[in-house]
Design a protein around this motif. Structure first.
Motif, PDB file in Angstrom:
ATOM      1  N   SER A 199     -18.795 107.699 105.038  1.00 40.78           N
ATOM      2  CA  SER A 199     -17.932 108.953 105.136  1.00 40.78           C
ATOM      3  C   SER A 199     -18.536 109.702 106.329  1.00 40.78           C
ATOM      4  CB  SER A 199     -18.270 110.059 103.904  1.00 40.78           C
ATOM      5  OG  SER A 199     -19.438 110.334 103.712  1.00 40.78           O
ATOM      6  N   ALA A 200     -17.667 110.457 106.921  1.00 35.02           N
ATOM      7  CA  ALA A 200     -18.145 111.574 108.026  1.00 35.02           C
ATOM      8  C   ALA A 200     -17.158 112.445 108.090  1.00 35.02           C
ATOM      9  CB  ALA A 200     -18.384 110.734 109.559  1.00 35.02           C
ATOM     10  N   LEU A 214      -7.091 108.570 112.702  1.00 33.89           N
ATOM     11  CA  LEU A 214      -8.229 107.465 112.506  1.00 33.89           C
ATOM     12  C   LEU A 214      -8.131 107.253 110.872  1.00 33.89           C
ATOM     13  CD1 LEU A 214      -8.922 108.414 115.126  1.00 33.89           C
ATOM     14  CD2 LEU A 214     -11.232 109.093 114.089  1.00 33.89           C
ATOM     15  N   GLN A 215      -7.711 108.246 110.191  1.00 32.01           N
ATOM     16  CA  GLN A 215      -7.718 107.659 108.489  1.00 32.01           C
ATOM     17  C   GLN A 215      -6.651 106.748 108.332  1.00 32.01           C
ATOM     18  OE1 GLN A 215     -10.219 108.995 106.586  1.00 32.01           O
ATOM     19  NE2 GLN A 215      -9.509 107.370 105.262  1.00 32.01           N
ATOM     20  N   TYR A 226     -13.391 113.437 106.733  1.00 22.88           N
ATOM     21  CA  TYR A 226     -12.967 114.513 106.223  1.00 22.88           C
ATOM     22  C   TYR A 226     -13.073 115.675 107.288  1.00 22.88           C
ATOM     23  CZ  TYR A 226     -14.266 112.163 101.617  1.00 22.88           C
ATOM     24  OH  TYR A 226     -14.331 111.308 100.626  1.00 22.88           O
ATOM     25  N   GLU A 227     -12.328 116.739 106.979  1.00 20.19           N
ATOM     26  CA  GLU A 227     -12.612 117.956 107.627  1.00 20.19           C
ATOM     27  C   GLU A 227     -13.699 118.607 107.571  1.00 20.19           C
ATOM     28  OE1 GLU A 227      -9.441 121.051 106.864  1.00 20.19           O
ATOM     29  OE2 GLU A 227      -8.253 119.543 106.204  1.00 20.19           O
ATOM     30  N   ASP A 228     -14.183 119.243 108.780  1.00 19.04           N
ATOM     31  CA  ASP A 228     -15.556 119.799 109.121  1.00 19.04           C
ATOM     32  C   ASP A 228     -15.789 120.514 107.696  1.00 19.04           C
ATOM     33  OD1 ASP A 228     -17.752 121.339 109.727  1.00 19.04           O
ATOM     34  OD2 ASP A 228     -16.812 122.171 111.469  1.00 19.04           O
ATOM     35  N   PRO A 229     -16.837 120.456 106.836  1.00 19.52           N
ATOM     36  CA  PRO A 229     -17.225 121.439 105.726  1.00 19.52           C
ATOM     37  C   PRO A 229     -17.928 122.322 106.320  1.00 19.52           C
ATOM     38  CG  PRO A 229     -18.769 119.655 105.777  1.00 19.52           C
ATOM     39  CD  PRO A 229     -17.899 119.555 106.949  1.00 19.52           C
ATOM     40  N   TYR A 230     -18.175 122.833 107.659  1.00 18.73           N
ATOM     41  CA  TYR A 230     -19.298 123.994 108.039  1.00 18.73           C
ATOM     42  C   TYR A 230     -18.447 124.629 108.751  1.00 18.73           C
ATOM     43  CZ  TYR A 230     -22.218 120.280 106.014  1.00 18.73           C
ATOM     44  OH  TYR A 230     -22.741 119.380 105.119  1.00 18.73           O
TER      45      TYR A 230
END
Length: 305
Positions: A199-200, A214-215, A226-230
């Motif tokens: 994952s990235a 991409l997915q 995934y979406e940026d979690p930060y």
């Protein structure tokens, strides 16, 4: 040689010709270990260590037989920052049917340099960002061997990211942004993401359909973007993708760095021994696979507003 021996010989040649290139863990280890070695002295811009890293990357591009970028007589893209000479390292693979449409794969090769004293003086920057630079070199080799890109592929290792993004600013100011279809900026992929292996995340995920493309190309695999979690960290604006994104390019950074708990970030302990090289190899493979329809001209991400 008998008739049957000849038949098996030619079958073997055909089989070899049909084999697709692959991204090998041992190559990832070789490149990563060299870039993050003590002899690179932390790769700080304007230093001998930074020059050594530049020469190493240039030699890798030469071995891969990348073309020179437009207007250059080599792999060095030279410029001046803070009144001092500096350089990006850049090579390309011309597109077959859409040579004037560019897809950029990038990372920064500079880091923080050295402390003046202590037993461990070198900021090796194994994750930040030797990991991304390793990915760029590996992807250049993969796509050169594959030889199927319809769009022109640009592979660039920036310098000066750690002190203000000088390399990416110069590059962005010297390319026509409307020709750049997408930018895969790769930053700190040597550790597991908050979701674990395979994952990235993609910074600015919501700003274009880059991540969705991409997915889609990874359907059937066990890898997820995934979406940026930060979001509070504003990572979309803090790496080398930002300069082209400001100009409307779907320029995004791919990362796994846990910005709320990455123990070696900007520390002397950011060494190769702390990286998950198996997972890192899989991430690079997934970038190669997920980028295929953009590389081959079948998908065009929406522009960033």
């Amino acid at each position: 040689m008998t008739k049957y021996s000849l038949i098996f010989f030619f079958i073997g040649l055909i089989s070899q010709a049909q084999e697709k290139p692959s991204i090998q863990k041992q190559e990832i280890i070789r490149i990563e270990t060299e870039l993050a070695s003590d002899k690179m002295e932390g790769r700080e811009i304007f230093t001998r260590g930074n020059d050594s890293a530049s020469v190493f990357i240039q030699n890798e591009f030469k071995k891969i037989h990348l073309d020179y970028f437009e207007g250059l007589g080599g792999y060095r893209q030279e410029f001046t920052a803070k009144g001092k000479p500096a350089n990006n390292v850049i090579g390309m693979i011309p597109g077959k049917s859409k040579p004037n449409e560019f897809v950029v794969f990038s990372a920064h090769y500079d880091h923080l340099g050295m402390k003046s004293n202590g037993k461990d003086k070198v900021y090796n920057g194994a994750n930040d960002d030797a990991s991304g630079t390793t990915a760029v070199i590996a992807l250049a080799k993969y796509f050169k061997e594959l030889g199927q890109n319809e769009r022109t592929l640009i592979f660039i290792a920036f310098t000066g990211e750690e002190v203000g993004g000088f390399g990416s600013s110069y590059f962005s100011n010297n390319i026509e942004p409307n020709q750049v279809i997408a930018m895969f900026n790769i930053e700190m992929i040597g550790t597991e993401s908050k979701w674990g292996k395979n994952s990235a995340y993609i910074t600015g995920y919501e700003k274009s359909d880059f991540g969705q493309i991409l997915q889609k190309n990874l359907k059937g695999s066990n890898f997820n973007f995934y979406e940026d979690p930060y979001p509070k960290e504003q990572l979309f604006y803090r790496s080398d993708n930002a300069r082209l994104a400001y100009l409307g390019v779907p320029a995004h950074t791919i990362s796994t760095s846990k910005m709320d708990s990455e123990p070696n970030y900007h520390k002397l302990s950011d060494e190769v021994s702390t990286l998950d090289l198996d997972n890192m190899t899989e991430i690079i493979k997934s970038i190669a696979i997920s980028s295929q329809t953009i590389v081959n001209g079948l998908d065009t991400p929406t522009r960033v507003e």
